[in-house]
Write an enzyme that holds these catalytic residues in place. Structure first.
Site, PDB file in Angstrom:
ATOM      1  N   PRO A  62      -8.956  66.578 -31.055  1.00 17.85           N
ATOM      2  CA  PRO A  62      -8.734  65.950 -32.362  1.00 17.85           C
ATOM      3  C   PRO A  62      -7.501  65.060 -32.312  1.00 17.85           C
ATOM      4  O   PRO A  62      -6.436  65.477 -31.891  1.00 17.85           O
ATOM      5  CB  PRO A  62      -8.501  67.129 -33.312  1.00 17.85           C
ATOM      6  N   GLU A  63      -7.667  63.808 -32.705  1.00 21.28           N
ATOM      7  CA  GLU A  63      -6.564  62.848 -32.724  1.00 21.28           C
ATOM      8  C   GLU A  63      -6.184  62.586 -34.183  1.00 21.28           C
ATOM      9  O   GLU A  63      -6.797  63.135 -35.085  1.00 21.28           O
ATOM     10  CB  GLU A  63      -7.012  61.538 -32.051  1.00 21.28           C
TER      11      GLU A  63
END
Ligand SMILES: [Zn+2]
Length: 268
Positions: free
Chosen positions: A2-3
């Protein structure tokens, strides 16, 4: 992984359901995350109202009257919003229920994420650079901090003390759009090019947020839809395939242990 766009999408999905709500139940099935979840987390949270919810870098922060909870999704974490008590899946570790019956459930197969509580300031949030979508981040900021730096510009823009939340995918995509080679020294880029780069970083992140992020396999946003930004990637994951601009095959290199794809012709 997850960014920033996935974290922002998660925040936007959960916020309307959680802010102003009172926590009525907390279940911790697996406290062994990146750092152990404190034993008394339920006591700290139950009965408290969630006053506000925000994001700093890739952290989600829930502020309560007595302190705050900082959640990091690590390598494979996700938060799902449930309307009823659904059966627990494998790798579901923590659940928080609010008075309306809504619940968020934390799922994390690799358990590199964290849930940390503090009564004061979170030490994880000190020494962080500006948010990329804020007005504190622009070409002048990059140019000023880049003077005299020999490290490759890709590593430079991925350093959290320079700017937060520019992960591998977004760094590669922004550099391609700005026409800058990822291995060029940070100190050898003009102000004009840094202005273009900062604008591309903002545009790429905004588009990814609108589309719910890139990580189709690991990430499911809070209403269950996968991210679609992946379909717009021009270099990331496209090694050997033709450049979308000049048609030359895209090159692969490694910078700071991370693979990087770029166009040898369009990026200088
Ligand atoms: Zn090209």
């Amino acid at each position: 992984m997850p960014e920033l766009p996935e974290v922002e999408t998660t925040l936007r999905g959960l916020k309307p359901w959680l802010v102003g709500a009172t926590i009525t139940e907390v279940k911790v099935r697996q406290p062994a995350l990146r750092w152990p979840v404190v034993d008394n987390l339920p006591d700290l949270l139950i009965g408290q109202v969630i006053l506000c919810m925000g994001r700093r870098a890739k952290y989600l922060r829930l502020s309560l009257k007595n302190g705050s909870l900082l959640i990091h999704l690590g390598m494979s974490g996700s938060l799902r919003l449930l309307s009823a008590n659904e059966p627990w899946r494998k790798h579901d570790h923590i659940e928080v229920v609010v008075h309306t019956g809504k619940r968020i459930r934390y799922h994390d197969p690799r358990r590199f994420g964290s849930w940390s509580w503090t009564f004061n300031e979170h030490h994880q949030l000190t020494n962080l650079g500006p948010e990329p979508l804020s007005t504190h981040f622009d070409g002048n900021h990059l140019y000023r901090l880049g003077r005299g730096r020999k490290l490759p510009v890709k590593n430079f823009i991925m350093s959290s003390e320079i700017v937060v939340g520019v992960g591998n995918i977004y760094a590669a995509e922004s550099l391609f759009r700005a026409g800058i080679r990822p291995d060029r020294s940070a100190g050898r880029i003009s102000l004009k090019r840094y202005i273009a780069l900062s604008q591309h970083i903002k545009a790429v992140l905004r588009t990814a947020i609108e589309q719910g992020g890139t990580t189709l396999r690991d990430f499911v946003d809070s209403v269950g839809d996968p991210g679609y930004f992946k379909q717009q990637l021009k270099v990331y994951g496209r090694h050997g395939r033709p450049c979308t601009v000049c048609k030359a095959p895209l090159k692969l290199t490694r910078l700071g242990q991370r693979s990087t794809v770029f166009c040898n012709r369009c990026q200088t």
